[in-house]
Design a protein around this motif. Structure first.
Motif, short mmCIF file in Angstrom:
data_model
loop_
_atom_site.label_atom_id
_atom_site.label_comp_id
_atom_site.label_asym_id
_atom_site.label_seq_id
_atom_site.Cartn_x
_atom_site.Cartn_y
_atom_site.Cartn_z
N LEU A 112 0.92 -1.24 0.17
CA LEU A 112 -0.03 -0.26 -0.06
C LEU A 112 0.74 1.15 -0.05
N PRO A 113 0.30 2.38 -0.60
CA PRO A 113 1.19 3.46 -0.56
C PRO A 113 1.49 4.20 0.78
N GLN A 114 2.59 4.56 1.00
CA GLN A 114 3.08 5.13 2.42
C GLN A 114 2.07 6.19 2.95
N ASN A 115 1.61 6.87 2.20
CA ASN A 115 0.57 7.99 2.83
C ASN A 115 -0.62 7.38 3.11
N MET A 116 -1.20 6.26 2.73
CA MET A 116 -2.29 5.41 3.40
C MET A 116 -1.76 4.73 4.46
#
Length: 426
Positions: free
Chosen positions: A237-241
């Motif tokens: 998953l994207p780090q921002n999520m």
């Protein structure tokens, strides 16, 4: 989350009701309830006739942990939410499984859940809505996600940047032009969204499958697989999520906590209950020892606690196992946890814990503003640790008072409708 009747039916894999004396030879005796069960009043009957008073105390502990996290930044206080999840899974699964042969099972379950949860939850939004002409709250169309119990997904639909309008909606923080700088905090409602989503699908699984053995497999496989799913998601998953706690707040990633409680409820209704109790005792003291050592090594006197990178992967699984083992131990009269959580103040707080959870953070900003303006506590989040704890204590007292008033004068009339709107089979 803290809104489930404190009861647990003691029926094995049959529809016969076990008498409320001793339950077999396992050393467990349900309590014949002589006072209103959580989620009920003196005029309503719970779904089942057995009552474990220590569960109220567990619910009280979970609430105090969450409040301590929000007001005093107590390390790991947020794990109180996981205690709520495990407890809810245990109680709800028991209720559903024991009523699977009731012809009115769907109607009765959803009516009782609606009367317990919706009045206070939607009452908060109605108060805000009707006060909008006066306060001019900053609503937008995206706010509809919270009344629909979908607010726990908002953080992950758009970039989450602190201080932006979207962040305030995603965290259910609302202010108004005539609110004198006060913000109402409802971000903790995300866990209520998770539980409500669980209520929408799990009853149908139980009523369709029916078999205790198959349901045990479903719960057991979910409990074992979800840590692996979270570890995998943590890598893709994207780090921002990940930074905004997608593994902690999204229902599919949290289903193992709820189904672990369900696993206990189903296992408890079988012939291997004695083995479960022995395992729970062993597991509880092991988890307690591990936690004590870890906290001793990581807790320091500086304010900012540093959490490990694994807190939302295998960490959640450990927390859930710890909570589940404590729950089982607390079911046994004579155990240390049973005596502790059966204390009357804890049971009282547990009975009003749903309202306490709903209310506790709403006035966070207003309380801090009042304390600062009156100079009762200087530098609330400064170096003086006692100031933060004093604030948390004041919040606890105010929350308990408000929750009791709400339960006594607002929630109780709705709870009394349970007997009128549900259908009992003889």
């Amino acid at each position: 989350m803290p809104n489930i009747e404190d009861l647990a039916a003691l029926k094995p894999d049959s529809t016969a009701i076990i008498p409320l004396q001793d339950v077999g030879n396992e050393g467990l005796s349900p309590i014949v309830n002589r006072s209103p069960v959580t989620g009920n009043t003196a005029h309503t009957r719970p779904e089942n006739r057995a009552y474990f008073p220590a569960l109220d105390g567990i619910r009280a502990l979970a609430f105090v942990m969450v409040l301590g996290q929000h007001y005093a930044a107590i390390p790991w206080g947020w794990t109180g939410v996981d205690i709520f999840f495990v407890l809810s899974g245990f109680l709800i699964t028991g209720i559903l499984f024991d009523s699977r042969d009731d012809p009115h099972r769907v109607r009765n379950f959803y009516i009782r859940r609606t009367l317990r949860i919706f009045p206070l939850y939607y009452g908060i939004f109605l108060v805000l809505l009707f006060s909008t002409p006066l306060i001019h709250w900053s609503w937008s169309r995206s706010w509809i996600a919270w009344p629909l119990y979908l607010g726990n997904y908002l953080r992950f639909l758009h970039p989450y940047i602190l201080g932006t309008p979207w962040q305030r909606i995603a965290d259910a923080q609302i202010s108004g032009t005539n609110a004198h700088g006060i913000t109402v905090y409802m971000g903790h409602f995300w866990s209520l969204c998770v539980e409500e989503q669980f209520y929408l699908f799990w009853p149908w699984v139980i009523f369709f499958v029916r078999s205790r053995r198959t349901l045990l497999w479903i719960c057991g496989c979910s409990v074992m697989l979800m840590p692996l799913v979270r570890i995998w998601a943590n890598t893709v998953l994207p780090q921002n999520m990940l930074n905004v706690e997608v593994l902690y707040r999204v229902t599919p990633f949290r289903i193992d906590a709820l189904l672990l409680g369900g696993l206990i409820a189903l296992w408890y209704r079988g012939t291997q209950r004695n083995a479960m109790l022995k395992i729970a005792h062993w597991l509880f003291w092991l988890c307690a020892a591990i936690s004590a050592v870890y906290l001793a090594l990581t807790l320091h006197h500086h304010r900012d606690y540093i959490y490990p990178a694994w807190k939302f992967t295998c960490g959640l699984s450990f927390i859930d196992l710890f909570a589940a083992s404590a729950l089982v131990v607390a079911l046994q009269p004579g155990s240390v946890l049973y005596r502790l959580f059966k204390l009357r103040p804890l049971r009282w707080l547990g009975r009003i814990s749903y309202g306490a959870y709903v209310f506790h953070d709403l006035f966070h900003g207003a309380l801090l503003r009042l304390l600062n303006r009156t100079h009762l506590l200087e530098h609330i989040y400064g170096a003086q640790e006692h100031a933060r704890y004093a604030t948390a204590l004041i919040a606890l007292v105010l929350t308990c008072a408000l929750a009791w008033l709400s339960f006594r004068f607002f929630e109780t009339p709705f709870l009394n409708l349970k007997e009128r709107w549900t259908i009992r089979t003889s």
